[in-house]
Design an enzyme around this catalytic site. Structure first.
Site, PDB file in Angstrom:
ATOM      1  N   ASP A  37       0.999  -1.272  -0.119  1.00 48.20           N
ATOM      2  CA  ASP A  37       0.094   0.061   0.010  1.00 48.20           C
ATOM      3  C   ASP A  37       0.913   1.257  -0.075  1.00 48.20           C
ATOM      4  O   ASP A  37       2.026   1.399   0.281  1.00 48.20           O
ATOM      5  CB  ASP A  37      -0.866  -0.063   1.110  1.00 48.20           C
ATOM      6  CG  ASP A  37      -1.904  -1.204   1.077  1.00 48.20           C
ATOM      7  OD1 ASP A  37      -2.165  -1.659   0.163  1.00 48.20           O
ATOM      8  OD2 ASP A  37      -2.203  -1.542   2.236  1.00 48.20           O
ATOM      9  N   ARG A  38       0.304   2.242  -0.400  1.00 44.33           N
ATOM     10  CA  ARG A  38       0.846   3.643  -0.458  1.00 44.33           C
ATOM     11  C   ARG A  38       1.820   3.942   0.734  1.00 44.33           C
ATOM     12  O   ARG A  38       2.888   4.148   0.656  1.00 44.33           O
ATOM     13  CB  ARG A  38       0.129   4.622  -1.090  1.00 44.33           C
ATOM     14  CG  ARG A  38       0.814   6.177  -1.087  1.00 44.33           C
ATOM     15  CD  ARG A  38      -0.236   7.245  -1.200  1.00 44.33           C
ATOM     16  NE  ARG A  38      -1.145   7.230  -2.317  1.00 44.33           N
ATOM     17  CZ  ARG A  38      -0.744   7.898  -3.359  1.00 44.33           C
ATOM     18  NH1 ARG A  38       0.504   8.464  -3.609  1.00 44.33           N
ATOM     19  NH2 ARG A  38      -1.531   7.379  -4.684  1.00 44.33           N
TER      20      ARG A  38
END
Length: 307
Positions: free
Chosen positions: A139-140
């Site tokens: 995830d970011r």
């Protein structure tokens, strides 16, 4: 498309694979990905006994099947100069330490300033043209290990390990609450994960979803919070974050599945290590990424406050 004229991958067909189609042989035995199979047949670079064949061509025991190995001539993304923290690299693979706030590769309307763009820039500066092939995503706002393959055949072999659950990925997470081992003494959460209707990027525990298994062990309890080490048996989107929220211990600072925190500006989740069989040598490779500064500072604050 440039061809590497001296690079043919050859197999002698065993009798037990006789009467397969060339397409099925490439898929089942040579482990060529769907995308590369299409490319090879379209460009007439699949050969049986020295002659190019179409995908439905039948083969028999004793035939020699060969495919052309293409040299990369594109990065697949726009090269950009940016932070590249190399944890491990050889001629077959590279493992990077992804910082928080960065996508692994372009997605949606984001086509630049991703880890893939910066890796392409890294290769470009070294005078190498290597297509960017991430084996998995983070995830970011999750930090840590991301594995990339340098050739399509290495990508195929590593993807097979992912599918067979023989590639191991380890995480560290600071979660809300304590006493998780009292509820899950075996350190295992087995709950299917599915999409939330109308919310494309959000997931939830759903009996009709895909099987998902998260293993964990307690490292340390710090006041009302707990540091866990986790490893995945499956790799569903947001798996750790969804499972931790479901069992009542959301990841600290997780704005989507928990609540924001004054102690850290993102979810306190870090991909701390990865273990895989090297696609060329067959030897086990283990790569670790140190806990990032913001999570270390968060732990120090928790320990100081709850002394």
């Amino acid at each position: 498309m440039k061809k590497n004229q001296n690079s043919l991958k050859k197999y002698i067909v065993a009798d037990k694979y006789g009467d397969m189609s060339a397409e099925d042989y490439l898929k089942s035995v040579m482990k060529v990905s769907s995308r590369n199979r299409q490319r090879l047949f379209r460009s007439k670079n699949v050969f049986v006994n020295g002659r190019p064949v179409h995908s439905k061509q039948r083969i028999k025991g004793g035939d020699m099947v060969a495919i052309r190995q293409f040299a990369d001539d594109t990065y697949g993304v726009k090269p950009q100069i940016g932070p590249v923290d190399v944890l491990y690299e050889d001629d077959a693979v590279i493992v990077l330490n992804k910082p928080a706030g960065m996508l692994v590769h372009p997605a949606g309307q984001t086509d630049s300033f991703t880890l893939a763009n910066f890796l392409a820039g890294y290769f470009q500066e070294k005078g190498q043209t290597i297509t960017i092939r991430p084996l998995h995503r983070l995830d970011r706002d999750t930090t840590g290990c991301v594995l990339f393959a340098k050739k399509p055949e290495y990508q195929t072999r590593l993807e097979a390990q992912l599918k067979a659950n023989t590639m191991h990925r380890f995480y560290q997470a600071i979660v809300m609450g304590t006493g998780i081992m009292e509820v899950y003494p075996d350190g295992c959460i087995r709950e299917n994960i599915g999409k939330v209707p109308g919310m494309a990027n959000r997931r939830r525990v759903d009996t009709k979803g895909q099987p998902a298994v998260t293993h964990f062990k307690l490292v340390e309890e710090m006041g009302p919070n707990t540091l866990l080490e986790l490893w995945l048996e499956t790799g569903r989107t947001h798996q750790i974050r969804v499972h931790m929220d479901y069992v009542g211990h959301p990841v600290l600072g997780d704005k989507m599945y928990g609540t924001p925190s004054r102690l850290i500006t993102r979810q306190a989740l870090h991909a701390s290590g990865i273990q895989f069989q090297h696609p060329v040598t067959g030897q086990m490779v283990e790569v670790n990424a140190p806990m990032p500064a913001d999570m270390q500072e968060c732990m120090e604050k928790l320990k100081s406050y709850w002394k």
